[in-house]
Design an enzyme around this catalytic site. Sequence first.
Site, PDB file in Angstrom:
ATOM      1  N   ASP A  72       7.796  -8.441  -2.685  1.00 29.84           N
ATOM      2  CA  ASP A  72       8.839  -8.002  -3.609  1.00 29.84           C
ATOM      3  C   ASP A  72       8.834  -6.471  -3.735  1.00 29.84           C
ATOM      4  O   ASP A  72       9.702  -5.889  -4.389  1.00 29.84           O
ATOM      5  CB  ASP A  72       8.722  -8.693  -4.978  1.00 29.84           C
ATOM      6  CG  ASP A  72       7.407  -8.403  -5.689  1.00 29.84           C
ATOM      7  OD1 ASP A  72       6.567  -7.659  -5.129  1.00 29.84           O
ATOM      8  OD2 ASP A  72       7.220  -8.916  -6.815  1.00 29.84           O
ATOM      9  N   SER A  73       7.875  -5.826  -3.054  1.00 30.37           N
ATOM     10  CA  SER A  73       7.906  -4.359  -2.928  1.00 30.37           C
ATOM     11  C   SER A  73       9.179  -3.930  -2.189  1.00 30.37           C
ATOM     12  O   SER A  73       9.528  -2.742  -2.165  1.00 30.37           O
ATOM     13  CB  SER A  73       6.664  -3.853  -2.183  1.00 30.37           C
ATOM     14  OG  SER A  73       6.447  -4.596  -1.006  1.00 30.37           O
TER      15      SER A  73
ATOM     16  N   ASP B  62       7.082 -13.748  -1.019  1.00 29.11           N
ATOM     17  CA  ASP B  62       6.582 -13.340  -2.340  1.00 29.11           C
ATOM     18  C   ASP B  62       7.534 -13.867  -3.409  1.00 29.11           C
ATOM     19  O   ASP B  62       8.726 -13.505  -3.419  1.00 29.11           O
ATOM     20  CB  ASP B  62       6.565 -11.792  -2.367  1.00 29.11           C
ATOM     21  CG  ASP B  62       5.550 -11.254  -3.338  1.00 29.11           C
ATOM     22  OD1 ASP B  62       4.830 -12.042  -3.962  1.00 29.11           O
ATOM     23  OD2 ASP B  62       5.471 -10.003  -3.431  1.00 29.11           O
TER      24      ASP B  62
ATOM     25  N   LYS C 162       3.527 -16.492  -2.159  1.00 25.63           N
ATOM     26  CA  LYS C 162       2.531 -15.768  -2.958  1.00 25.63           C
ATOM     27  C   LYS C 162       3.039 -15.668  -4.392  1.00 25.63           C
ATOM     28  O   LYS C 162       4.256 -15.494  -4.599  1.00 25.63           O
ATOM     29  CB  LYS C 162       2.295 -14.356  -2.396  1.00 25.63           C
ATOM     30  CG  LYS C 162       1.364 -13.523  -3.267  1.00 25.63           C
ATOM     31  CD  LYS C 162       0.966 -12.234  -2.597  1.00 25.63           C
ATOM     32  CE  LYS C 162       1.922 -11.088  -2.817  1.00 25.63           C
ATOM     33  NZ  LYS C 162       2.144 -10.692  -4.223  1.00 25.63           N
TER      34      LYS C 162
ATOM     35  N   GLU D  25       1.954 -13.930  -8.414  1.00 24.85           N
ATOM     36  CA  GLU D  25       1.058 -13.071  -9.191  1.00 24.85           C
ATOM     37  C   GLU D  25       0.512 -13.817 -10.407  1.00 24.85           C
ATOM     38  O   GLU D  25       1.162 -14.732 -10.926  1.00 24.85           O
ATOM     39  CB  GLU D  25       1.816 -11.819  -9.672  1.00 24.85           C
ATOM     40  CG  GLU D  25       2.212 -10.911  -8.526  1.00 24.85           C
ATOM     41  CD  GLU D  25       2.911  -9.632  -8.994  1.00 24.85           C
ATOM     42  OE1 GLU D  25       2.939  -9.342 -10.211  1.00 24.85           O
ATOM     43  OE2 GLU D  25       3.420  -8.906  -8.113  1.00 24.85           O
TER      44      GLU D  25
ATOM     45  N   GLU E 238      -5.570  -6.550  -5.947  1.00 24.93           N
ATOM     46  CA  GLU E 238      -4.893  -5.244  -5.917  1.00 24.93           C
ATOM     47  C   GLU E 238      -5.505  -4.281  -6.923  1.00 24.93           C
ATOM     48  O   GLU E 238      -5.626  -4.587  -8.126  1.00 24.93           O
ATOM     49  CB  GLU E 238      -3.384  -5.419  -6.203  1.00 24.93           C
ATOM     50  CG  GLU E 238      -2.645  -4.070  -6.204  1.00 24.93           C
ATOM     51  CD  GLU E 238      -1.140  -4.162  -6.087  1.00 24.93           C
ATOM     52  OE1 GLU E 238      -0.605  -5.260  -5.892  1.00 24.93           O
ATOM     53  OE2 GLU E 238      -0.504  -3.082  -6.186  1.00 24.93           O
TER      54      GLU E 238
HETATM   55  O1  KIV Z   1       5.048  -6.968  -2.734  1.00 23.42           O
HETATM   56  C1  KIV Z   1       4.085  -6.538  -2.090  1.00 23.42           C
HETATM   57  O2  KIV Z   1       4.220  -5.700  -1.191  1.00 23.42           O
HETATM   58  C2  KIV Z   1       2.763  -7.035  -2.423  1.00 23.42           C
HETATM   59  C3  KIV Z   1       1.604  -6.427  -1.719  1.00 23.42           C
HETATM   60  C4  KIV Z   1       1.239  -5.171  -2.402  1.00 23.42           C
HETATM   61  C5  KIV Z   1       0.453  -7.351  -1.620  1.00 23.42           C
HETATM   62  O3  KIV Z   1       2.628  -7.868  -3.256  1.00 23.42           O
END
Ligand code: KIV
Length: 272
Positions: free
Chosen positions: A45-46, A84, A114, A116, A180
């Site tokens: 989600d970055s 994500d 993934k 959080e 992280e």
């Molecule tokens: O969204 C992302 O890029 C991440 C990484 C930092 C693991 O969650």
Amino acid sequence: MNKVRLEDILAKKKRAEKITMLTAYDYPLARVIDQSGIDIILVGDSLANVVLGLSSTRDVNMDIMIHHAKAVRRGVQRAFLVGDMPCGSYEKSPEDAIQNAKRFIDEAGCDGVKLEWCENCVDVAAAIVKTGIPVMGHVGLTPQTAVEFKVQGKDAYSARRIMQESQQFEATGCFSLVLECIPDRLAEEITKGLKIPTIGIGAGLFCDGQVLVTHDLLGFSSQIHPKFVKQYVDLNSTVLQAIQQFQKEVLHGQFPDAKHSYHMSEEELRKS
Ligand code: KIV
């Protein structure tokens, strides 16, 4: 090259072989990363920050993530592909989370998801795992809920909390865990205590694997980088130079030259 399976990732921890993971958000970069032999590609989600120019990862939703995950999928033949789960897609209820996790698998062709750490993420992760979808947990600095972007777990109390969250994620059946922005010794203790592999970002050398945001390592992002980012190339400058050269050549009538133009004979030209 053979496709990376879940078992291959777990086996790497047993063999004490490092796991590599990078983010991708589109087809061309996904292709290059896949060709390199990286084990896991994360459609992170970055995306919000590095590609869409938004200020927070909270600003992307399921439809945006699926759109990009589909593009990445087209470029990936080998790596294990993880989607994500964006903010708001898994916190409401396990049922809602399952529905969204399934979208990553069925619509975008991801191999896993993934999520959080958050209030009810233990129930959510367990419910998704039960459907057969591989889940990667994420503890330490969790940008979707973070109030401050700083190193987590520096005191004994918060270190113990992160340790417990890691154990809880493992107990749900998660296949791996992102750590992280935590101290290296804490990451080492967590890594030693878990059977599942840990993938660090700003968590030191002792994790089972490492991940970076690809645009950060390529020097192709406008963000201020935290200390843990190592920039391996300065793509911003390389791309800027190329674009300025194009602009100069157009302004001076040097592009397109004969080599980059189509031609017809004088005779055909006269007849036309
Ligand atoms: O969204 C992302 O890029 C991440 C990484 C930092 C693991 O969650």
